[in-house]
Design a protein around this motif. Sequence first.
Motif, PDB file in Angstrom:
ATOM      1  N   PRO A 152      19.451  46.041  16.716  1.00 15.26           N
ATOM      2  CA  PRO A 152      18.129  45.522  16.343  1.00 15.26           C
ATOM      3  C   PRO A 152      17.607  44.476  17.321  1.00 15.26           C
ATOM      4  CG  PRO A 152      19.838  44.672  14.872  1.00 15.26           C
ATOM      5  CD  PRO A 152      20.469  45.753  15.690  1.00 15.26           C
ATOM      6  N   SER A 153      18.524  43.802  18.024  1.00 13.95           N
ATOM      7  CA  SER A 153      18.137  42.851  19.064  1.00 13.95           C
ATOM      8  C   SER A 153      19.169  42.923  20.182  1.00 13.95           C
ATOM      9  CB  SER A 153      18.045  41.429  18.508  1.00 13.95           C
ATOM     10  OG  SER A 153      19.271  41.024  17.945  1.00 13.95           O
ATOM     11  N   PRO A 154      18.787  42.592  21.407  1.00 16.10           N
ATOM     12  CA  PRO A 154      19.737  42.688  22.528  1.00 16.10           C
ATOM     13  C   PRO A 154      20.945  41.774  22.320  1.00 16.10           C
ATOM     14  CG  PRO A 154      17.479  42.377  23.308  1.00 16.10           C
ATOM     15  CD  PRO A 154      17.457  42.142  21.838  1.00 16.10           C
ATOM     16  N   LYS A 155      22.074  42.208  22.846  1.00 20.47           N
ATOM     17  CA  LYS A 155      23.288  41.398  22.771  1.00 20.47           C
ATOM     18  C   LYS A 155      23.878  41.251  24.168  1.00 20.47           C
ATOM     19  CE  LYS A 155      26.300  41.626  19.370  1.00 20.47           C
ATOM     20  NZ  LYS A 155      27.386  42.080  18.452  1.00 20.47           N
ATOM     21  N   MET A 156      24.211  39.994  24.541  1.00 17.44           N
ATOM     22  CA  MET A 156      24.770  39.715  25.859  1.00 17.44           C
ATOM     23  C   MET A 156      26.259  40.045  25.904  1.00 17.44           C
ATOM     24  SD  MET A 156      23.165  36.035  27.003  1.00 17.44           S
ATOM     25  CE  MET A 156      24.304  35.138  25.926  1.00 17.44           C
ATOM     26  N   TYR A 157      26.668  40.684  26.990  1.00 20.09           N
ATOM     27  CA  TYR A 157      28.080  40.921  27.260  1.00 20.09           C
ATOM     28  C   TYR A 157      28.386  40.412  28.665  1.00 20.09           C
ATOM     29  CZ  TYR A 157      28.670  44.156  23.303  1.00 20.09           C
ATOM     30  OH  TYR A 157      28.744  44.718  22.054  1.00 20.09           O
ATOM     31  N   ILE A 158      29.459  39.658  28.813  1.00 16.92           N
ATOM     32  CA  ILE A 158      29.880  39.259  30.157  1.00 16.92           C
ATOM     33  C   ILE A 158      30.902  40.277  30.657  1.00 16.92           C
ATOM     34  CG2 ILE A 158      29.382  36.806  29.918  1.00 16.92           C
ATOM     35  CD1 ILE A 158      32.349  36.357  29.286  1.00 16.92           C
ATOM     36  N   ILE A 159      30.760  40.664  31.931  1.00 18.31           N
ATOM     37  CA  ILE A 159      31.652  41.666  32.525  1.00 18.31           C
ATOM     38  C   ILE A 159      32.019  41.245  33.947  1.00 18.31           C
ATOM     39  CG2 ILE A 159      30.675  43.555  31.153  1.00 18.31           C
ATOM     40  CD1 ILE A 159      29.188  44.427  33.751  1.00 18.31           C
ATOM     41  N   ASP A 160      32.956  41.956  34.527  1.00 20.66           N
ATOM     42  CA  ASP A 160      33.326  41.861  35.941  1.00 20.66           C
ATOM     43  C   ASP A 160      33.753  40.461  36.362  1.00 20.66           C
ATOM     44  OD1 ASP A 160      33.804  42.280  38.585  1.00 20.66           O
ATOM     45  OD2 ASP A 160      31.933  43.328  38.987  1.00 20.66           O
ATOM     46  N   HIS A 161      35.055  40.251  36.358  1.00 16.41           N
ATOM     47  CA  HIS A 161      35.603  38.949  36.739  1.00 16.41           C
ATOM     48  C   HIS A 161      36.571  39.064  37.915  1.00 16.41           C
ATOM     49  CE1 HIS A 161      34.446  38.734  32.422  1.00 16.41           C
ATOM     50  NE2 HIS A 161      33.837  37.667  32.873  1.00 16.41           N
ATOM     51  N   SER A 162      36.242  39.968  38.824  1.00 15.22           N
ATOM     52  CA  SER A 162      37.091  40.135  40.008  1.00 15.22           C
ATOM     53  C   SER A 162      37.181  38.857  40.830  1.00 15.22           C
ATOM     54  CB  SER A 162      36.540  41.270  40.893  1.00 15.22           C
ATOM     55  OG  SER A 162      36.591  42.500  40.226  1.00 15.22           O
ATOM     56  N   HIS A 163      36.104  38.036  40.770  1.00 17.05           N
ATOM     57  CA  HIS A 163      36.077  36.808  41.568  1.00 17.05           C
ATOM     58  C   HIS A 163      36.558  35.588  40.791  1.00 17.05           C
ATOM     59  CE1 HIS A 163      33.692  39.345  44.223  1.00 17.05           C
ATOM     60  NE2 HIS A 163      33.789  38.422  45.151  1.00 17.05           N
ATOM     61  N   ALA A 164      37.270  35.799  39.696  1.00 15.58           N
ATOM     62  CA  ALA A 164      37.893  34.665  39.021  1.00 15.58           C
ATOM     63  C   ALA A 164      38.908  34.015  39.956  1.00 15.58           C
ATOM     64  CB  ALA A 164      38.578  35.123  37.739  1.00 15.58           C
ATOM     65  N   LEU A 165      39.214  32.759  39.680  1.00 12.69           N
ATOM     66  CA  LEU A 165      40.121  31.964  40.507  1.00 12.69           C
ATOM     67  C   LEU A 165      39.576  31.772  41.920  1.00 12.69           C
ATOM     68  CD1 LEU A 165      43.480  33.446  39.180  1.00 12.69           C
ATOM     69  CD2 LEU A 165      42.406  31.270  38.564  1.00 12.69           C
ATOM     70  N   GLY A 166      38.246  31.853  42.020  1.00 12.23           N
ATOM     71  CA  GLY A 166      37.571  31.502  43.260  1.00 12.23           C
ATOM     72  C   GLY A 166      37.251  32.651  44.174  1.00 12.23           C
ATOM     73  N   ASP A 167      38.129  33.644  44.216  1.00 14.44           N
ATOM     74  CA  ASP A 167      37.931  34.743  45.145  1.00 14.44           C
ATOM     75  C   ASP A 167      39.015  35.790  44.882  1.00 14.44           C
ATOM     76  OD1 ASP A 167      36.038  35.447  47.042  1.00 14.44           O
ATOM     77  OD2 ASP A 167      37.372  35.051  48.724  1.00 14.44           O
ATOM     78  N   PRO A 168      38.760  37.067  45.252  1.00 19.05           N
ATOM     79  CA  PRO A 168      39.807  38.072  45.044  1.00 19.05           C
ATOM     80  C   PRO A 168      41.064  37.856  45.880  1.00 19.05           C
ATOM     81  CG  PRO A 168      37.662  39.118  45.262  1.00 19.05           C
ATOM     82  CD  PRO A 168      37.485  37.676  45.635  1.00 19.05           C
ATOM     83  N   ASP A 169      40.995  36.987  46.877  1.00 20.54           N
ATOM     84  CA  ASP A 169      42.185  36.776  47.712  1.00 20.54           C
ATOM     85  C   ASP A 169      42.709  35.341  47.597  1.00 20.54           C
ATOM     86  OD1 ASP A 169      40.119  35.527  48.993  1.00 20.54           O
ATOM     87  OD2 ASP A 169      40.505  36.385  50.973  1.00 20.54           O
ATOM     88  N   TRP A 170      42.629  34.772  46.383  1.00 20.70           N
ATOM     89  CA  TRP A 170      43.110  33.413  46.166  1.00 20.70           C
ATOM     90  C   TRP A 170      44.625  33.324  46.353  1.00 20.70           C
ATOM     91  CZ3 TRP A 170      46.879  32.863  42.520  1.00 20.70           C
ATOM     92  CH2 TRP A 170      46.995  33.865  41.540  1.00 20.70           C
TER      93      TRP A 170
END
Length: 266
Positions: free
Chosen positions: A147-165
């Motif tokens: 009935p109303s839009p719902k936010m979803y957070i996705i894609d956290h490949s760059h967690a911890l600053g970068d993929p090559d932390w």
Amino acid sequence: MCSHVSKILNVYTLNQGCTQPASILLDDESKAVFKYPQNPMGIIVLFNEYITYCIAKAINLCIPEFGIAVVDDETQLDEELSKTHPLMLFKGTGFYCSFIQKSVPVSAKILKYACNLNETGKIILLDHIVKNSDRYSENMRLEMSGPSPKMYIIDHSHALGDPDWDTTTLSLCDSESPYIWRENFELYTLLINAGANVTPDTLGADCEFMQAHITEEVLDGIFSSVPSVWREAIGEFNAKHAQHYILNRVKNLQTICQTINKERGV
């Protein structure tokens, strides 16, 4: 519990994501996005994704279903995909999140109608806790089927600053750094301008809630559930340092809030 990939449908292009994930069907016929061990960024992004999603779940943020899945000899390849990609490319233990049907990237026009805009403060603090430097409109979806839009957070490949932390890039003394706020400033501003109530008081309340729910015991459970093959690939010392780093960020969350308020001038 580990799921099984029954069929790989297609692969995203490099322009659609640096990890070039695959669109898959699980054994229950549900559609998901799958990041496989041999993706261009390596196993470290599977670790990043899993840890962040688990923490997001612990604080009741709106996220897709997610988990660990295996591609093996029983997995089928789409006929067209098999002409360009061998099954071997996808084999092993990977990370998946459910495909969000009828969703669009967040935008100023629609975002103000989101039913869970009040999660904004927790989303901002989550990014700071896991040092996620890649929160932009494509990494937050609006599901349009309700009935109303719902936010979803996705894609956290760059967690911890970068993929090559590694341990040298995760400093335990960076709680006062404005890096994450500045990297994600455009998306955070979009959320706040859409009507999200983010004040020093609400951020302080979110801080207390998150510190109560992201305890050392909770983090122990999350990190101990990481597949051993991933931990071995990134190194046990690195995995333990990442856990220590996140716990340290949680303990210093009030300082992080002060930094955010200072950046905003409130």
